[in-house]
Scaffold this active site. Sequence first.
Site, PDB file in Angstrom:
ATOM      1  N   THR A 144     -22.191 -23.669   1.472  1.00 52.40           N
ATOM      2  CA  THR A 144     -21.248 -22.607   1.161  1.00 52.40           C
ATOM      3  C   THR A 144     -20.046 -22.738   2.072  1.00 52.40           C
ATOM      4  O   THR A 144     -20.196 -23.014   3.278  1.00 52.40           O
ATOM      5  CB  THR A 144     -21.884 -21.212   1.296  1.00 52.40           C
ATOM      6  OG1 THR A 144     -20.895 -20.218   1.010  1.00 52.40           O
ATOM      7  CG2 THR A 144     -22.479 -20.965   2.668  1.00 52.40           C
ATOM      8  N   GLU A 145     -18.850 -22.565   1.510  1.00 52.28           N
ATOM      9  CA  GLU A 145     -17.637 -22.857   2.278  1.00 52.28           C
ATOM     10  C   GLU A 145     -17.413 -21.915   3.447  1.00 52.28           C
ATOM     11  O   GLU A 145     -16.622 -22.213   4.344  1.00 52.28           O
ATOM     12  CB  GLU A 145     -16.398 -22.881   1.374  1.00 52.28           C
ATOM     13  CG  GLU A 145     -16.100 -21.602   0.646  1.00 52.28           C
ATOM     14  CD  GLU A 145     -16.594 -21.642  -0.782  1.00 52.28           C
ATOM     15  OE1 GLU A 145     -15.924 -21.061  -1.643  1.00 52.28           O
ATOM     16  OE2 GLU A 145     -17.660 -22.252  -1.039  1.00 52.28           O
TER      17      GLU A 145
END
Length: 217
Positions: free
Chosen positions: A45-46
């Site tokens: 996840t960024e």
Amino acid sequence: MDSREIIARRIAKEFKDGMVANLGFGMPTMAANYLPDGVKVTLQTENGALQFGPTPKAGESDPDLANSGGAPITLLPGASTFEMDLSFAIIRGGHVDITALGALEVDQEGNIANWKIPGVFAPGMGGAMDLLVGAKYVIAALNHNDKKGNSKVLKKCTLPLSAAKCLDLIITDKAVMEVTDKGLVLKEVAPGVTVDEVIERTDADLIIDDNVKEMEI
């Protein structure tokens, strides 16, 4: 099974053993709940995590752990968390094998618009721009039609683009379409949906595969 679950389950079918996969805001994040049995995928996840798993049960979430949409996640053995600059270095460095992003609309050229409806809706670009050009394989996930029945799979996007000619696969609640140099190829239809219905509900020109299959969900 609603349209969101259909799309999320079908996204998860694209994951292969050993992949680093990013799940974008909205329906794609749900795919973490449907990872194929026996397939080891490292979810990224960024906002700064690697190796996360399904949504935790009620009362078991950690407020410090969330996916790109802010929803709670679980961390699996071997997981790591880190600052966002390192997370985007992973994305921009080409280390993400596959990403699935939600979309407002897509088109037969492989363009995607997922961040702005002028004068109505503009949550910001977020990490979409980086993922669309940094990931090795890009999936767009969206409902096939809007609430009025209008196609969201178009000949040409009308909204501001997030990136141009970047899509590899489009997954909707009605169909799976592959983006090719020759155009948009209809590969699969959802259970209970016919090829003729997909054609009728789609603005884009479709190339019909010789062996259209029923979507596995």
